[in-house]
Scaffold this active site. Structure first.
Site: not given
Length: 370
Positions: A143, A194, A227, A251, A255
């Site tokens: 970001y 990852k 994942d 993020d 959520d």
């Protein structure tokens, strides 16, 4: 009584002022019933600041945020400002606060209140008693990395660029927050990245492991690909205690975890900076939900997430864990009685307004406090 604890209140846009009104009533209750008074100053952030000053936050407001003990924010944004340039949108005010206050650790608890277990999209047995803390790195990663942007290639195609970048110090400081939190909870940290396809993930895994081996051997550490963590949150969420991860994956995972609890509108968050020489951290507290412009001004919003955000401030900034527990217990009691705002309405429950939910929570506080 001297005002020895300072808060900058930024109600923001949409339902922000309505939910903040109820949080301020709880703050006032603390002053009257618990012998602690908070010095409050109110200012603008988001679309309201654009309307008043032509920018999503002013330098003066940022300066105030740097000087107070903590910032309590409602919500920012709305369709009124959707057509503004990207760097002038209401959300840029919040991003500027996070960046300039160096609020690198975002704490998002995912707690399923027993009364709301049936509101989750998962079976009750998977979510009842759920209590996860997600620690998201907030000021680095994709970001904020450079280079970034959209460019036109020689053949006329367009290419979007964002850069995922982390340094040793950025990783270690957020991992340290996670390990310290785990020591006060169930003593387990799951670090997500990852590392199988991203060099930044390899670095993340290596540095978290090094920090663990040097300073936190007493804490159980598990590494998990992000994942897989997303899948495990749906498959068996109660296996997790503290999850620490980068800005992008944090993020997404936070959520997802929020929705396991039954309502995004029920959850608070804290964004913390590094401790100074006295141990004090800059901090910003806000509900996870957005500005919900579709119900703004209708006295229909759920104030509990904002009130619980204040409870997090009591716990992490003001070192008042007993008072934080009291606020959290009051929220549970109100829900156990079947009171619901529209976002968490269930069959057989009583639908109430923002104000009535605030009234009920204040009554529960007084009852619990004796």
């Amino acid at each position: 009584m001297p005002a020895n604890k300072s808060l900058l209140v930024l109600p923001g846009d949409g339902i922000g002022p309505e939910v903040m009104r109820e949080a301020k009533r709880v703050i006032d209750w603390m002053g009257k019933k618990r012998a602690v008074r908070f010095e409050l100053e109110e200012d603008l952030c988001g679309g309201c600041a654009i309307d008043a000053h032509g920018m999503p936050i002013t330098d003066d407001t940022v300066k105030k945020a740097q000087q107070v003990d903590a910032v309590l924010l409602g919500a920012v944004g709305g369709p009124k400002w959707d057509n503004l340039p990207f760097d002038q949108k209401p959300e840029r005010g919040l991003l500027r606060l996070r960046k300039e206050m160096d609020l690198f650790a975002n704490l998002r608890p995912a707690v399923c209140f027993p009364a709301l277990a049936d509101a989750s999209s998962l079976k009750r047995e998977l979510v009842e008693g759920l209590d996860i803390m997600i620690v998201r790195e907030l000021t680095g990663g994709v970001y904020f990395g450079t280079p970034r942007g959209i460019e036109t290639l020689p053949d006329g195609q367009r290419r979007g660029i964002n850069t995922q970048v982390y340094t040793t110090n950025e990783i270690r400081r957020v991992a340290s927050v996670a390990f310290e939190l785990a020591r006060k909870r169930r003593n387990k940290v799951t670090s997500c990245e990852k590392a199988n396809v991203m060099e930044s993930g390899v670095l993340w895994r290596e540095e978290v492991q090094k920090l663990h081996d040097e300073q936190y051997k007493d804490v159980e550490l598990q590494h998990m690909y992000a994942d897989n963590a997303a899948m495990q949150l749906v498959r068996n969420p109660k296996q997790f205690d503290v999850i620490v991860t980068d800005n992008l994956f944090g993020d997404i995972l936070s959520d997802e975890a929020a929705m396991l609890t039954g309502s995004l509108g029920m959850l608070p968050s804290a964004s913390l900076g590094a401790p100074d020489a006295t141990g004090k951290r800059k901090a910003l507290y806000e509900p996870v939900h957005g500005s919900a412009p579709d119900i703004a001004g209708q006295n229909a919003a759920n104030p509990i997430a904002t009130i619980l955000s204040f409870a997090m401030a009591l716990r992490y900034t003001f070192d008042m864990p007993d008072e934080a527990d009291l606020v959290e217990k009051a929220a549970k009691e109100v829900l156990d009685k079947g009171l619901r705002t529209g976002d968490i309405m269930q069959k057989g429950a009583a639908k109430v307004s923002t104000t009535v939910m605030g009234d009920s929570l204040l009554m529960a506080l007084s009852k619990l406090a004796g």
